[in-house]
Write a protein that holds these residues in place. Structure first.
Motif, PDB file in Angstrom:
ATOM      1  N   VAL A 105       0.850  -1.197   0.000  1.00 52.01           N
ATOM      2  CA  VAL A 105       0.000   0.000   0.000  1.00 52.01           C
ATOM      3  C   VAL A 105       0.883   1.244   0.000  1.00 52.01           C
ATOM      4  O   VAL A 105       1.754   1.406   0.844  1.00 52.01           O
ATOM      5  CB  VAL A 105      -1.020   0.016   1.158  1.00 52.01           C
ATOM      6  CG1 VAL A 105      -2.128  -0.975   0.890  1.00 52.01           C
ATOM      7  CG2 VAL A 105      -0.404  -0.248   2.510  1.00 52.01           C
ATOM      8  N   GLY A 107      -0.501   4.560  -1.073  1.00 50.72           N
ATOM      9  CA  GLY A 107      -1.383   5.654  -1.483  1.00 50.72           C
ATOM     10  C   GLY A 107      -1.402   6.803  -0.493  1.00 50.72           C
ATOM     11  O   GLY A 107      -2.057   7.813  -0.719  1.00 50.72           O
ATOM     12  N   GLY A 108      -0.685   6.647   0.618  1.00 49.43           N
ATOM     13  CA  GLY A 108      -0.734   7.674   1.668  1.00 49.43           C
ATOM     14  C   GLY A 108      -0.060   8.971   1.234  1.00 49.43           C
ATOM     15  O   GLY A 108       0.736   8.979   0.292  1.00 49.43           O
ATOM     16  N   GLY A 110       1.795  10.892   3.229  1.00 51.42           N
ATOM     17  CA  GLY A 110       3.081  11.116   3.905  1.00 51.42           C
ATOM     18  C   GLY A 110       3.204  12.491   4.533  1.00 51.42           C
ATOM     19  O   GLY A 110       4.285  13.088   4.516  1.00 51.42           O
ATOM     20  N   THR A 111       2.118  12.972   5.115  1.00 52.20           N
ATOM     21  CA  THR A 111       2.108  14.348   5.654  1.00 52.20           C
ATOM     22  C   THR A 111       3.160  14.540   6.740  1.00 52.20           C
ATOM     23  O   THR A 111       3.870  15.548   6.748  1.00 52.20           O
ATOM     24  CB  THR A 111       0.727  14.675   6.265  1.00 52.20           C
ATOM     25  OG1 THR A 111      -0.207  13.695   5.854  1.00 52.20           O
ATOM     26  CG2 THR A 111       0.249  16.034   5.876  1.00 52.20           C
ATOM     27  N   LEU A 113       5.958  12.998   7.255  1.00 53.89           N
ATOM     28  CA  LEU A 113       7.333  12.983   6.749  1.00 53.89           C
ATOM     29  C   LEU A 113       7.667  14.295   6.034  1.00 53.89           C
ATOM     30  O   LEU A 113       8.812  14.723   5.987  1.00 53.89           O
ATOM     31  CB  LEU A 113       7.515  11.791   5.800  1.00 53.89           C
ATOM     32  CG  LEU A 113       8.897  11.563   5.223  1.00 53.89           C
ATOM     33  CD1 LEU A 113       9.926  11.312   6.340  1.00 53.89           C
ATOM     34  CD2 LEU A 113       8.889  10.379   4.257  1.00 53.89           C
ATOM     35  N   LYS A 119       5.842   8.387  -0.958  1.00 54.48           N
ATOM     36  CA  LYS A 119       6.830   7.958   0.040  1.00 54.48           C
ATOM     37  C   LYS A 119       7.747   6.862  -0.496  1.00 54.48           C
ATOM     38  O   LYS A 119       8.911   6.751  -0.101  1.00 54.48           O
ATOM     39  CB  LYS A 119       6.100   7.467   1.285  1.00 54.48           C
ATOM     40  CG  LYS A 119       6.723   7.926   2.582  1.00 54.48           C
ATOM     41  CD  LYS A 119       6.111   7.163   3.742  1.00 54.48           C
ATOM     42  CE  LYS A 119       5.444   8.089   4.720  1.00 54.48           C
ATOM     43  NZ  LYS A 119       4.941   7.329   5.907  1.00 54.48           N
ATOM     44  N   MET A 156      -0.688  -0.409  -4.499  1.00 60.06           N
ATOM     45  CA  MET A 156      -1.867   0.461  -4.448  1.00 60.06           C
ATOM     46  C   MET A 156      -1.434   1.918  -4.291  1.00 60.06           C
ATOM     47  O   MET A 156      -0.743   2.271  -3.340  1.00 60.06           O
ATOM     48  CB  MET A 156      -2.809   0.089  -3.305  1.00 60.06           C
ATOM     49  CG  MET A 156      -4.080   0.941  -3.346  1.00 60.06           C
ATOM     50  SD  MET A 156      -5.363   0.404  -2.205  1.00 60.06           S
ATOM     51  CE  MET A 156      -4.863   1.256  -0.721  1.00 60.06           C
ATOM     52  N   GLN A 187      -6.441   3.510  -5.545  1.00 58.33           N
ATOM     53  CA  GLN A 187      -7.540   3.396  -4.584  1.00 58.33           C
ATOM     54  C   GLN A 187      -8.561   4.515  -4.801  1.00 58.33           C
ATOM     55  O   GLN A 187      -8.317   5.438  -5.578  1.00 58.33           O
ATOM     56  CB  GLN A 187      -6.997   3.445  -3.159  1.00 58.33           C
ATOM     57  CG  GLN A 187      -6.482   4.803  -2.720  1.00 58.33           C
ATOM     58  CD  GLN A 187      -5.965   4.794  -1.280  1.00 58.33           C
ATOM     59  OE1 GLN A 187      -4.762   4.780  -1.054  1.00 58.33           O
ATOM     60  NE2 GLN A 187      -6.879   4.825  -0.318  1.00 58.33           N
ATOM     61  N   ASP A 213      -9.197   7.048   0.461  1.00 51.83           N
ATOM     62  CA  ASP A 213     -10.177   6.477   1.403  1.00 51.83           C
ATOM     63  C   ASP A 213      -9.570   5.506   2.414  1.00 51.83           C
ATOM     64  O   ASP A 213     -10.276   4.671   2.977  1.00 51.83           O
ATOM     65  CB  ASP A 213     -11.340   5.812   0.638  1.00 51.83           C
ATOM     66  CG  ASP A 213     -10.883   4.714  -0.317  1.00 51.83           C
ATOM     67  OD1 ASP A 213      -9.666   4.476  -0.427  1.00 51.83           O
ATOM     68  OD2 ASP A 213     -11.739   4.090  -0.958  1.00 51.83           O
ATOM     69  N   GLN A 243       3.275  -2.330   4.121  1.00 52.92           N
ATOM     70  CA  GLN A 243       3.240  -0.884   3.876  1.00 52.92           C
ATOM     71  C   GLN A 243       4.562  -0.419   3.270  1.00 52.92           C
ATOM     72  O   GLN A 243       5.623  -0.938   3.617  1.00 52.92           O
ATOM     73  CB  GLN A 243       2.998  -0.145   5.192  1.00 52.92           C
ATOM     74  CG  GLN A 243       1.678  -0.502   5.807  1.00 52.92           C
ATOM     75  CD  GLN A 243       1.294   0.387   6.989  1.00 52.92           C
ATOM     76  OE1 GLN A 243       0.119   0.453   7.316  1.00 52.92           O
ATOM     77  NE2 GLN A 243       2.244   1.037   7.612  1.00 52.92           N
ATOM     78  N   LYS A 398       7.974   7.350   9.374  1.00 54.77           N
ATOM     79  CA  LYS A 398       6.723   8.097   9.532  1.00 54.77           C
ATOM     80  C   LYS A 398       6.967   9.598   9.641  1.00 54.77           C
ATOM     81  O   LYS A 398       6.260  10.405   9.046  1.00 54.77           O
ATOM     82  CB  LYS A 398       5.982   7.661  10.811  1.00 54.77           C
ATOM     83  CG  LYS A 398       5.504   6.239  10.814  1.00 54.77           C
ATOM     84  CD  LYS A 398       4.301   6.050   9.911  1.00 54.77           C
ATOM     85  CE  LYS A 398       3.791   4.620   9.959  1.00 54.77           C
ATOM     86  NZ  LYS A 398       2.896   4.299   8.866  1.00 54.77           N
TER      87      LYS A 398
HETATM   88  P1  UTP Z   1      -0.139   6.109   7.266  1.00 53.11           P
HETATM   89  O1  UTP Z   1      -1.396   6.002   8.019  1.00 53.11           O
HETATM   90  O2  UTP Z   1       1.111   6.059   8.064  1.00 53.11           O
HETATM   91  O3  UTP Z   1      -0.209   7.405   6.382  1.00 53.11           O
HETATM   92  O4  UTP Z   1      -0.122   4.992   6.165  1.00 53.11           O
HETATM   93  P2  UTP Z   1       0.875   8.131   5.486  1.00 53.11           P
HETATM   94  O5  UTP Z   1       0.152   8.753   4.367  1.00 53.11           O
HETATM   95  O6  UTP Z   1       2.002   7.233   5.073  1.00 53.11           O
HETATM   96  O7  UTP Z   1       1.457   9.245   6.414  1.00 53.11           O
HETATM   97  P3  UTP Z   1       0.733  10.501   7.108  1.00 53.11           P
HETATM   98  O8  UTP Z   1      -0.245   9.925   8.110  1.00 53.11           O
HETATM   99  O9  UTP Z   1       0.088  11.321   6.031  1.00 53.11           O
HETATM  100  O10 UTP Z   1       1.885  11.192   7.763  1.00 53.11           O
HETATM  101  C1  UTP Z   1       0.284   3.693   6.394  1.00 53.11           C
HETATM  102  C2  UTP Z   1       0.437   3.008   5.047  1.00 53.11           C
HETATM  103  O11 UTP Z   1      -0.817   2.968   4.390  1.00 53.11           O
HETATM  104  C3  UTP Z   1      -0.734   3.580   3.112  1.00 53.11           C
HETATM  105  C4  UTP Z   1       0.473   4.496   3.182  1.00 53.11           C
HETATM  106  O12 UTP Z   1       1.016   4.716   1.893  1.00 53.11           O
HETATM  107  C5  UTP Z   1       1.394   3.701   4.088  1.00 53.11           C
HETATM  108  O13 UTP Z   1       2.081   2.686   3.364  1.00 53.11           O
HETATM  109  N1  UTP Z   1      -2.004   4.300   2.865  1.00 53.11           N
HETATM  110  C6  UTP Z   1      -2.506   5.132   3.792  1.00 53.11           C
HETATM  111  C7  UTP Z   1      -2.635   4.101   1.674  1.00 53.11           C
HETATM  112  O14 UTP Z   1      -2.159   3.344   0.804  1.00 53.11           O
HETATM  113  N2  UTP Z   1      -3.799   4.771   1.429  1.00 53.11           N
HETATM  114  C8  UTP Z   1      -4.354   5.598   2.351  1.00 53.11           C
HETATM  115  O15 UTP Z   1      -5.435   6.173   2.071  1.00 53.11           O
HETATM  116  C9  UTP Z   1      -3.692   5.781   3.564  1.00 53.11           C
END
Ligand code: UTP
Length: 466
Positions: A105, A107-108, A110-111, A113, A119, A156, A187, A213, A243, A398
């Motif tokens: 996964v 899609g986050g 990474g705020t 970081l 990321k 994803m 996603q 989402d 992750q 993180k």
């Molecule tokens: P985190 O919850 O740590 O979020 O995601 P993040 O985006 O990496 O960091 P912040 O919270 O914005 O700082 C844990 C894992 O889930 C993935 C992220 O890419 C990471 O591998 N993830 C998170 C998704 O794939 N989609 C999402 O909507 C949220």
């Protein structure tokens, strides 16, 4: 376009969301079309239900009181039904038989970081300066070579990371994966709403404030993107899920897969023993015979610090988001669309006001909705928990450097320390001030280092084994 406009503006009006059309007259033809496309993705009924339920709250204290330690296969567990060796052999066979694919996964946003690209493109190799994506793919390719099999890598992304991720893999020759092995899929999103009125926020006069989402969005994303079918056609039965931000994860760890298979589990979770009671990881617990995860932010401190008579932590198991998921179980979960609940996060979300002015709130003004993959756990008839050694399996990236934990610096240190251990266990001394890094394609674990050891002498300078 007129039909779509009439239909969507009527639905918006019915749900008290007519403000979504307040800038319509100012939009160009192409802006109107892409805006209507965005609106088509919104389930207005669902948003209304989620908002009206916003006063409901889970009684975490009573839930935490009911929570027990999960039944787990502990590290070096003398009471486990299967040995690690048995598990490893079973997992290796499943990999060799082509029954396993990897899901990552990524899609986050990474705020924390503070990195403005996906990321996975963050450089984390302590000597090699490789990216997170490169480290994971090297680990997977190491497994492919060891077991003589091709393993699909399903990544994803989200609208925030999709284009950049695809460009990255394209311009780096898919990091050595074949076109069939690399599957990138995106996603879904959810709109952010104003926390007090429930109105959907717009981030410009021609777009909605949408965000990914959550990693739990994977269930519907796999389905929507045809990956269930493609996986079944290829004979895949199990997904190894990880992750992108944990460089220590061993792609398709055969021992974990083997425990999953021997226990006939539908969803298996790797955990680590929490380093301290209030550590910021999800707490893996058992409630009324089902496995659940209670987020650290929801766990009352009294439950977090409570101990057993022997002084050990009652809720010891920390989630590191490494899971094995059965394809059949995921397909079942996807059929029940309401299966995974949405969690609300209060966040500061920029928006345009009714005058078209961009506002950047300093404090949380909005609710974002996310699904979490670990909410699949209580849906599983059989779910098992397996403890891993944190030094070997968990070093998340993180926070930006400067924070106390889970930073690029701490992750790089963990990689160097792991690889120093492997070399030391193979009879190679590495001085304290020297950094080492092993590419998993060169050696996946200490046993593989030991096989190559005859060719090595002591190490005096920073060294990358590749
Ligand atoms: P985190 O919850 O740590 O979020 O995601 P993040 O985006 O990496 O960091 P912040 O919270 O914005 O700082 C844990 C894992 O889930 C993935 C992220 O890419 C990471 O591998 N993830 C998170 C998704 O794939 N989609 C999402 O909507 C949220």
């Amino acid at each position: 376009m007129q039909d779509a406009f009439d239909r969507l503006s009527a639905i918006a009006a019915k749900h008290g969301q007519s403000h979504l059309f307040q800038f319509w007259d100012q939009l160009s033809l192409s802006q109107r079309q892409s805006y209507l496309d965005q609106l088509e993705t919104i389930d207005f009924d669902q948003i209304a239900k989620l908002f009206s339920g916003h006063e409901e709250s889970i009684d975490w204290t009573s839930l935490a009181n009911k929570a027990q330690s999960p039944d787990a296969i502990r590290l070096n567990d003398p009471n486990a039904s299967f040995t690690a060796q048995q598990a490893r052999e079973c997992g290796e066979q499943a990999i060799k038989d082509g029954k396993v694919a990897m899901i990552m996964v990524a899609g986050g946003q990474g705020t924390r970081l503070g990195f403005d690209q996906p990321k996975g493109m963050f450089r984390i190799g302590p000597v090699s300066n490789r990216t997170l994506f490169a480290m994971h793919v090297d680990s997977l390719r190491g497994a492919m070579r060891k077991y003589g099999v091709s393993i699909p890598f399903c990544v994803m992304t989200s609208p925030a990371t999709d284009i950049a991720t695809r460009e990255y893999f394209d311009s780096h020759r898919r990091l050595g994966l074949s076109a069939e092995e690399l599957i990138i899929f995106c996603q879904g999103t959810m709109p952010a709403i104003d926390a007090s009125s429930g109105k959907i926020l717009m981030d410009s006069p021609s777009s909605i404030a949408l965000s990914p989402d959550g990693h739990g969005g994977i269930v519907s994303a796999l389905d929507r993107n045809g990956i269930f079918k493609a996986a079944a056609d290829r004979g895949i039965e199990h997904f190894f899920y990880a992750q992108v931000d944990n460089p220590l994860v061993r792609a398709c760890d055969p021992t974990l897969i083997g425990y999953h298979l021997l226990a006939k589990s539908q969803m298996t979770t790797q955990v680590v023993s929490k380093r301290f009671p209030t550590e910021k990881v999800g707490n893996v617990v058992s409630i009324d015979g089902r496995t659940h995860i209670i987020e650290y932010s929801d766990l009352p401190e009294s439950a977090a610090i409570s101990t057993n008579p022997d002084g050990s932590l009652r809720l010891w198991a920390g989630n590191i988001a490494v899971h094995i998921l059965d394809l059949a179980f995921l397909i079942d979960a996807s059929k029940n669309n309401s299966g995974l609940p949405f969690h609300r996060a209060h966040k500061a979300v920029p928006y345009v006001d009714s005058h078209g002015q961009s506002i950047k709130p300093a404090s949380p003004n909005a609710i974002k909705f996310e699904r979490f993959v670990f909410d699949l756990l209580p849906l599983a008839g059989k779910a098992i928990v397996v403890e891993g050694d944190p030094k070997e399996v968990f070093a998340p990236v993180k926070n930006a450097d400067g924070a106390a934990t889970d930073t690029p610096t701490t992750a790089k240190q963990a990689i160097v320390e792991q690889h120093k251990r492997w070399l030391e266990q193979s009879g190679i001394h590495v001085p304290d001030n020297v950094k080492v890094e092993i590419n998993p394609y060169w050696a996946l674990d200490v046993e593989e280092v030991q096989k190559k050891i005859q060719k090595l002498s002591n190490i005096m300078v920073d060294t990358y084994f590749a």
